[in-house]
Each structure stands twice: as C-alpha cells, then as structure tokens.
Design an enzyme around this catalytic site. Structure first.
Site, mmCIF file in Angstrom:
data_model
loop_
_atom_site.group_PDB
_atom_site.id
_atom_site.type_symbol
_atom_site.label_atom_id
_atom_site.label_comp_id
_atom_site.label_asym_id
_atom_site.label_seq_id
_atom_site.Cartn_x
_atom_site.Cartn_y
_atom_site.Cartn_z
ATOM 1 N N ASN A 24 -6.601 -6.944 66.773
ATOM 2 C CA ASN A 24 -6.308 -8.223 67.712
ATOM 3 C C ASN A 24 -8.130 -8.169 68.403
ATOM 4 O O ASN A 24 -8.322 -9.069 69.102
ATOM 5 C CB ASN A 24 -5.545 -7.722 68.798
ATOM 6 N N ASP A 56 5.953 -9.743 69.965
ATOM 7 C CA ASP A 56 5.176 -10.618 69.831
ATOM 8 C C ASP A 56 5.973 -12.278 70.758
ATOM 9 O O ASP A 56 6.641 -12.168 71.075
ATOM 10 C CB ASP A 56 5.248 -11.210 67.864
#
Length: 239
Positions: free
Chosen positions: A64, A16
């Site tokens: 996503n 991340d």
C-alpha cells in the site's frame, strides 16, 4: 459438540472497498477510509459479543505504500484517530490490541500510538483485536526463514529440527498462540483473492466473500457469515 459447531476462534478480515464506497457517492477516497475506520469499531464489538478470540484485520499492506502520497499519509493518521476515539470502548469491553507487521517502518507518531494502544490494553483478557499494519505475508515468511537460517548457521538448531511448528513460531502471528491460524477469512467488496495476507497461516482456513463494501458491512452480515461457517464440515484434508 460436532466439528462443524466448534467455536470460531480466529476470524480474519480483508477490509476492502473503502475507495469504491466513496466513489459511488462522489466523495474523496479519504471519506471512505474514515467510514471504514468507524466500521472497525462496529465489527470488533460485534465479533467480541460472538465470542471470537482473535479478530485480525488487514489494515495496511506492505504494497500500500505505492498508493498516492496524500492517501498514504492519511492512512497513517487513522490509527491515531481510531485509538483516540475508541480506546474507552475497547477498555470497557476488555479487548486487547495487537499490532502485527513491520512497525519499525511506520512514521514515528503512528508507531508510538500503536505501541501505546498495546501497552494500555496489555492486561485485558478478552478478544485480541489484531491489526495487520505494514504487513505482507511473503515478507513475513522470508524474515522467519532467514531467522531460522541464522540459528542453523550458529549451531543453535540443527537443520533436521526444522518443522512446520518451528516455521510458525518464527512468524508474526506466533504471539497469537494457540490461535495463530484463522478459522475463517472474510473479504468484503466482492473481490476473491488473498492479496499477500496470511498465506502460511491459511492453509486450512474457510473462505467467505461478501459483495458489501467494507463501510457497509454490518453486524448482520457478520453474523450470517459466521453462521454459515459454523454449518460447514472442516475436514482438514481428511474424509
């Protein structure tokens, strides 16, 4: 060897912070993703040297797809660039590539390069570099349960035969046996959530959270978190 000093067999990482890394430098988000891709090579080689048997990287989630189209298209090109750039090193280090997710939904070029990477490294016997790509844990569990239900319906199995092991055997991680379940999860960027990642498999996983953004997370950071993990007492619900 004590329980706390057992080897770390399966390490999972939620990579991340690529976008924030770029934003801090007033750069486009895709530059962060590019640096994040390069860092996969660094961390994979470091994990291999540590003797980790499976390294699972959360590369692209089923959620996503909701990102801007230009960003998604760029992310779909990254596997092509990654394997083109780093395949010689993966082969040299005896790393086997596995792609875990709903890969039939990927663009054709992305799909083909992932299948080629798995085929080219299939005979390697070292660490498994397992990419979770177009992966979502709830969907994975749902698909596994549906397959078990179909087998019950046609009489292939009895409902009383359903066990935790049977569920595990119908998940996308079954090919990683006997290391389906991560021993340690690392998430970078300071966020502390699972984001629909390996929910069934991480029932007893140890967690570590790093404030480093993924492109900045380096070998030393990895070694420190692995050392911390090895000092923990994993009780698995026992005293």
């Amino acid at each position: 060897m004590s329980e706390s000093k057992k080897p770390l067999n399966h390490l999972a990482i939620i990579m991340d912070g690529n976008g924030r890394w770029a934003k801090k430098r007033h750069l486009p988000r895709f530059v962060g993703h590019r640096h994040g891709m390069d860092n996969i090579r660094n961390i994979a080689l470091a994990a291999n040297k540590l003797g980790i048997k499976v390294l699972t990287l959360y590369a692209f989630s089923t959620e996503n797809w909701a990102r801007p189209t230009d960003e998604v298209n760029y992310l779909m090109r990254l596997p092509i660039d990654f394997f083109d750039k780093f395949m010689p090193e993966l082969m040299e280090n005896n790393v086997r590539v596995n792609i875990m997710g709903f890969v039939d939904e990927l663009p054709e070029k992305t799909y083909l390069v992932t299948q080629k990477a798995m085929a080219e490294t299939a005979n390697n016997t070292g660490m498994v570099l397992n990419f979770a790509f177009n992966y979502g844990s709830r969907r994975e569990i749902t698909a596994g349960v549906q397959e078990i239900a179909r087998k019950v319906k046609v009489g292939e199995i009895d409902i009383d035969d359903i066990s935790e092991k049977m569920v595990s055997d119908h998940l996308l991680t079954h090919s990683l046996a006997p290391y389906e379940d991560p021993d340690l999860l690392i998430r970078t960027s300071g966020e502390e959530r699972l984001s629909n990642f390996l929910l069934w498999q991480m029932a007893y996983t140890e967690f570590s959270f790093s404030d480093k953004l993924w492109p900045d997370f380096d070998k030393t950071d990895l070694e420190e978190l692995v050392k911390d993990y090895q000092g923990r007492n994993r009780r698995f619900g026992k005293v």
